[in-house]
Design an enzyme around this catalytic site. Structure first.
Site, short mmCIF file in Angstrom:
data_model
loop_
_atom_site.label_atom_id
_atom_site.label_comp_id
_atom_site.label_asym_id
_atom_site.label_seq_id
_atom_site.Cartn_x
_atom_site.Cartn_y
_atom_site.Cartn_z
CB VAL A 206 38.07 -29.05 30.98
CG1 VAL A 206 37.23 -29.14 29.74
CG2 VAL A 206 37.53 -28.12 32.10
NE ARG A 286 39.84 -17.81 29.56
CZ ARG A 286 38.91 -18.44 30.05
NH1 ARG A 286 38.16 -19.15 29.22
NH2 ARG A 286 38.32 -18.27 31.35
CD GLU A 315 35.63 -14.83 24.90
OE1 GLU A 315 34.87 -14.73 25.76
OE2 GLU A 315 36.23 -15.93 24.69
CG HIS A 334 33.42 -17.91 27.03
ND1 HIS A 334 34.49 -16.95 27.41
CD2 HIS A 334 33.45 -18.77 28.01
CE1 HIS A 334 35.21 -17.72 28.08
NE2 HIS A 334 34.75 -18.64 28.65
N1 LIG Z 1 34.76 -22.13 27.68
C1 LIG Z 1 34.33 -22.01 28.99
O1 LIG Z 1 33.38 -21.54 29.34
C2 LIG Z 1 35.26 -22.49 30.12
C3 LIG Z 1 36.79 -22.54 29.78
N2 LIG Z 1 37.71 -23.25 30.76
C4 LIG Z 1 39.10 -23.21 30.23
O2 LIG Z 1 39.50 -24.33 30.19
C5 LIG Z 1 40.83 -24.56 30.47
C6 LIG Z 1 41.09 -25.71 31.50
O3 LIG Z 1 40.29 -25.43 32.67
P1 LIG Z 1 40.60 -26.94 33.70
O4 LIG Z 1 40.62 -28.13 33.02
O5 LIG Z 1 39.42 -26.57 34.78
O6 LIG Z 1 42.01 -26.20 34.40
P2 LIG Z 1 43.00 -27.26 34.80
O7 LIG Z 1 43.86 -26.33 35.68
O8 LIG Z 1 42.34 -28.42 35.58
O9 LIG Z 1 43.61 -27.76 33.55
C7 LIG Z 1 44.63 -27.09 32.87
C8 LIG Z 1 45.84 -28.05 32.37
O10 LIG Z 1 46.55 -27.66 31.33
C9 LIG Z 1 47.96 -27.77 31.64
N3 LIG Z 1 48.83 -26.74 31.11
C10 LIG Z 1 49.62 -26.08 31.36
N4 LIG Z 1 50.40 -25.44 30.40
C11 LIG Z 1 50.38 -26.16 29.36
C12 LIG Z 1 51.13 -26.46 28.36
N5 LIG Z 1 51.79 -25.31 27.84
N6 LIG Z 1 50.64 -27.21 27.41
C13 LIG Z 1 49.61 -28.22 27.75
N7 LIG Z 1 49.05 -28.07 29.00
C14 LIG Z 1 49.33 -27.53 29.73
C15 LIG Z 1 48.00 -27.91 33.16
O11 LIG Z 1 49.14 -28.63 33.53
C16 LIG Z 1 46.58 -28.64 33.67
O12 LIG Z 1 46.66 -29.91 33.55
C17 LIG Z 1 40.96 -23.26 31.21
O13 LIG Z 1 41.53 -22.10 30.26
C18 LIG Z 1 39.90 -22.55 31.53
O14 LIG Z 1 39.60 -21.15 31.55
C19 LIG Z 1 37.04 -23.73 31.85
C20 LIG Z 1 35.63 -23.89 32.10
C21 LIG Z 1 34.90 -23.33 31.24
O1 LIG Z 2 35.47 -20.84 33.97
C1 LIG Z 2 35.91 -20.56 33.04
O2 LIG Z 2 37.37 -20.43 32.59
C2 LIG Z 2 35.24 -19.88 31.98
O3 LIG Z 2 35.62 -19.70 30.70
C3 LIG Z 2 33.99 -19.90 32.19
O4 LIG Z 2 33.59 -18.32 31.96
P1 LIG Z 2 32.29 -17.78 32.43
O5 LIG Z 2 32.41 -17.86 33.80
O6 LIG Z 2 31.00 -18.37 31.63
O7 LIG Z 2 32.31 -16.39 31.56
#
Ligand SMILES: NC(=O)C1=CN([C@@H]2O[C@H](COP(=O)(O)OP(=O)(O)OC[C@H]3O[C@@H](n4cnc5c(N)ncnc54)[C@H](O)[C@@H]3O)[C@@H](O)[C@H]2O)C=CC1
Ligand SMILES: O=C(O)C(=O)COP(=O)(O)O
Length: 598
Positions: A206, A286, A315, A334
């Protein structure tokens, strides 16, 4: 033999009566999504805690899942869509389910695994973040956790950009004001994005998509991520910086790291104090990565000019939450992953992962099991079988009462250590060692955990052989130290129970017992017998077994010197009766023998 290296077991173990690890060369999850949805680097394919399911499995879908995913699930399983279950209701239902699918709104706690009575084999998280699943408990109970890590990446990144721009131009506040009949053009003057510095915290899937889009908006983008490769950042034109530098230089901070012990409340009083006054913060990661009380203070003191938040520590946030109600905060419930397209993709991604895992196939997105590439799995398949059988043989050679504590596994291979992934082999040896002597069922998910729990220390040693590394392994040796054996000949010169095996024409063979070289294919069961090396022994024992219609699949004799002692390994398809085994023991030249089930 050139070098050898040691490594101590560091992985986890499990209990699940209807699970066993199995391999399949099929890997439907690896390339199953349309390429437009696959944004991440090519994924490693993971294994499989296979379920032996006699009846159609039941999948509990505890949160709304796209129709396409439900259709896929229904082709294979009974699907129970029960949304908004209380924790108690979930615990009650779970004992009837083989798999559970959740989004971020369901806590999959230890109690859920405990309540499942060992039936729950797979938890599918229809999204990325698995902070709502107790991974430790899942691993302990041998339950595979899979997620859907790619299908909502773009949706989350787009929502991050939506919040960034909406916040900078007060869209939500201005909208509410117009709807309230006001026309406050001076109140809602915003700030520009172009030329401003955006710090992306967490440069993963992301984060990097947010960075790419922010560059398109003319922002100067920096990123902090201790684990991100510099070349990926360079390719997008983003500079990787330290945490403190990111805080000190950013006009906007966008959070994209997972919630872990290390990132919990990483934005707090102390770190807000390091930020540029008037910084603006976006959080679609988060809620828990921000100390929310500290953010309220930082907003009130003006350190933080605005915040746009999609996620919250609790939440939904409690009514009257100061942060949500703050006039300089833009809040969404969310919604990051909530686009039609993302939900369709996530549903398909998780349904395929869960069905595959229930079938015992490879899961590309396992969270609590080692990832092993599909081609490596295919290549290792006969060695995996060999590993389990050697473990089973070795432990059955231990005399009752001797506690098995220290096991050394030696792999002889012409491949360099980096080129030989032994985690699967180690898990299967562990399974072989533990299952015959306990009621615990071991699979790849829980192997290391179970070993640790039982005080079993498995050390691994590699011996690098000269020659062509065509096949992954030449031999595997399992040694159990500090134990007595019920078959004294299995004790090597150095005092340990030792068995060694090789794969020949794709079939695992036992090739050494103690100091004796043998060669018997590891199928059915085995009788090991030490006798005086004299003519007629093979015929004699063969005829005792033949009289009882026990089919001998293989026989092999290894001796120290002619006419001295020899060890005979006899492969049998069926278990001989007690009488036949006694008759073998009564043969005068037989000094000791043991029957081992594989
Ligand atoms: N709001 C929503 O609906 C959504 C939220 N998310 C959240 O977004 C976040 C990222 O998702 P993705 O990019 O798919 O995961 P990802 O695993 O591809 O990326 C996470 C990155 O954070 C880095 N990381 C780990 N510890 C760290 C630290 N202490 N400081 C800085 N970077 C650090 C990792 O090295 C990794 O590159 C997750 O928490 C996920 O749950 C993802 C999709 C939807
Ligand atoms: O994929 C994630 O990490 C999300 O935060 C998305 O959450 P949701 O599946 O929309 O409840």
């Amino acid at each position: 033999m050139a070098t050898s290296a040691s490594q101590t077991l560091r992985t986890p173990f499990l209990r699940n009566p209807s699970s066993s690890l199995s391999l399949s060369s099929k890997h439907p999850l690896a390339f199953s999504l349309p390429s437009r949805r696959r944004l991440a680097a090519p994924r490693l394919v993971v294994v499989l805690s296979a379920a032996r399911l006699d009846a159609k499995p039941t999948v509990l879908v505890a949160e709304k899942l796209g129709e396409a995913g439900l259709d896929l699930l229904k082709e294979f399983a009974n699907v129970d869509c029960s949304y908004n279950l209380s924790p108690e209701e979930l615990c009650t239902k779970i004992s009837l389910c083989d798999a559970l699918i959740v989004r971020s709104g369901t806590k999959v706690s230890r109690e859920v695994f405990e309540s499942s009575g060992g039936r729950l084999k797979v938890v599918g998280r229809a999204g990325v973040g698995i902070d709502n699943v107790d991974l430790g408990a899942a691993t302990e109970f041998g339950c595979l956790v899979v997620n859907a890590p790619t299908a909502n990446t773009v949706a989350a990144a787009e929502h991050g950009i939506a919040l960034l721009t909406a916040m900078a131009r007060n869209v939500a506040q201005a909208d509410a004001s117009v709807k309230a009949g006001k026309w406050q053009r001076n109140k809602y003057v915003g700030v520009s994005l172009v030329g401003k510095t955006l710090a992306v915290m967490g440069f993963g899937k992301v984060g990097s998509e947010v960075a790419r889009r922010a560059k398109g908006l003319g922002m100067h983008v920096i990123a902090h991520d201790p684990y991100a490769p510099a070349d990926r950042a360079r390719a997008i034109g983003v500079e990787l910086v330290s945490f403190d530098e990111a805080l000190a230089t950013a006009d906007f901070i966008s959070l994209h790291m997972p919630l872990t012990a290390a990132t919990n409340k990483v934005l707090n009083d102390e770190t807000f104090a390091k930020m540029k006054k008037g910084v603006r913060i976006v959080n679609v990661a988060r809620g828990g990565v921000i100390d929310e009380d500290a953010l309220v203070k930082a907003l009130d003191s003006g350190i933080v000019a605005q915040a746009a938040l999609d996620v919250f520590t609790v939440e939904p946030p409690p009514q009257g939450n100061k942060l949500v109600l703050h006039e300089r905060v833009t809040a969404t419930p969310h919604l990051g992953a909530s686009t039609m397209e993302a939900q369709e993709g996530v549903a398909i991604e998780i349904a395929e992962a869960v069905v595959g895992a229930l079938k015992g196939e490879l899961a590309a997105t396992a969270v609590n099991a080692p990832m092993v590439p599909a081609e490596v799995l295919a290549e290792l398949k006969p060695y995996v079988e060999l590993a389990e059988k050697l473990g089973r043989l070795a432990v059955q050679l231990v005399a009752g009462g001797s506690g098995v504590k220290n096991v050394k596994v030696s792999y002889a291979s012409a491949r360099a250590p980096d080129d030989l992934d032994t985690r699967l082999l180690r898990a299967m040896i562990t399974k072989g060692l533990i299952e015959p002597i306990s009621s615990v069922f071991v699979n790849l998910v829980n192997a290391d955990f179970t070993a640790k729990q039982r005080g079993l220390r498995i050390t691994e040693e590699r011996t690098i052989l000269d020659g062509s590394p065509e096949s992954p392994l030449d031999s595997i040796q399992v040694q159990i130290a500090n134990v007595e054996s019920k078959f004294a000949s299995a004790i090597s010169e150095s005092g340990e129970i030792k068995v060694e095996g090789r794969v020949k024409d794709g079939i695992p063979h036992l090739t050494r017992v103690g100091s004796f070289e043998v060669d018997v294919s590891l199928e059915g069961s085995i009788i090991l017998c030490r006798q005086v090396d004299q003519p007629g022994m093979i015929g004699l024992i063969g005829s005792i077994l033949g009289e009882e219609n026990v089919n001998v699949s293989f026989m092999s004799c290894g001796r120290i010197a002619p006419r001295k002692q020899a060890v005979m390994a006899i492969g049998v398809d069926d278990q001989p009766s007690k009488q036949s085994l006694k008759r073998i023991g009564d043969v005068p030249a037989v000094e000791e023998f043991v029957f081992l089930k594989l």
